[in-house]
Write an enzyme that holds these catalytic residues in place. Sequence first.
Site, short mmCIF file in Angstrom:
data_model
loop_
_atom_site.label_atom_id
_atom_site.label_comp_id
_atom_site.label_asym_id
_atom_site.label_seq_id
_atom_site.Cartn_x
_atom_site.Cartn_y
_atom_site.Cartn_z
N HIS A 173 -64.01 34.46 48.61
CA HIS A 173 -64.78 34.49 49.85
C HIS A 173 -65.04 33.09 50.39
O HIS A 173 -64.78 32.08 49.73
CB HIS A 173 -66.11 35.22 49.62
CG HIS A 173 -67.01 34.55 48.62
ND1 HIS A 173 -67.80 33.46 48.94
CD2 HIS A 173 -67.27 34.82 47.31
CE1 HIS A 173 -68.50 33.09 47.88
NE2 HIS A 173 -68.19 33.90 46.87
N CYS A 189 -67.57 34.15 41.40
CA CYS A 189 -66.62 34.39 42.47
C CYS A 189 -65.86 33.11 42.83
O CYS A 189 -66.26 32.01 42.47
CB CYS A 189 -67.32 34.97 43.69
SG CYS A 189 -67.94 36.65 43.44
#
Length: 224
Positions: A173, A189
Amino acid sequence: MSISRFAALALLALPLAACQPNVPQESMTDPQDATEADIARWYIGTIPDDPFDIPQVDTNLLPEEMVRQTVKYNGSEQAGTIVVDIDSRHLYLVQNNGTAVRYGIGVGKQGFSWKGAARVGRKGVWPNWSPTSTMVRIKPDLPRHVKGGLDNPLGARALYLYNGNVDTLFRIHGTNEPWSIGQAVSSGCIRMLNQDVLDLYQRVEVGAPVIVKRTGKRVVANAE
């Protein structure tokens, strides 16, 4: 500094950043340490997008190896595969001509990194964000839901990693903390510059294979 205040400062910085001289990157891993001047010099304009324009980061402030570029690639993965090298802090999108598009990334801090094979299960535009139960347990004061936007930690785009039909809860992301690229600061992440995750989002399809490699040692990336 709250995420909302950070986003507000970033927006205020945009018309000023073009006047800022290019200066070497400073160590700034915690947004609470960032002053308004620190934030302002990272931004040089916007990239038109819907429903929000994407604040464009001055890549001159990044180490050269963290700037998006096409490199020679000697791996055996098929074209269209995303290869994440946690140790070198790079994400590769394999091409069909012995090259890959290489992006600088921020990765999970010690104890949060993940490795394995997955696929892009779905893609999100200015996605909403909710913390995992583990995040809440570690930081009980985290907001339980943040709508997509400039103050959202997932940034402008997200690729959701699935193992079969099961969401792994790991994502690739964007980020509103560009100085964190090249460092191990996330909760697991893979974070990218918003302008880079936009580029990756446009290049890959749902179903694209993803391989995340990690040895726990900082090594030279496998590109020539």
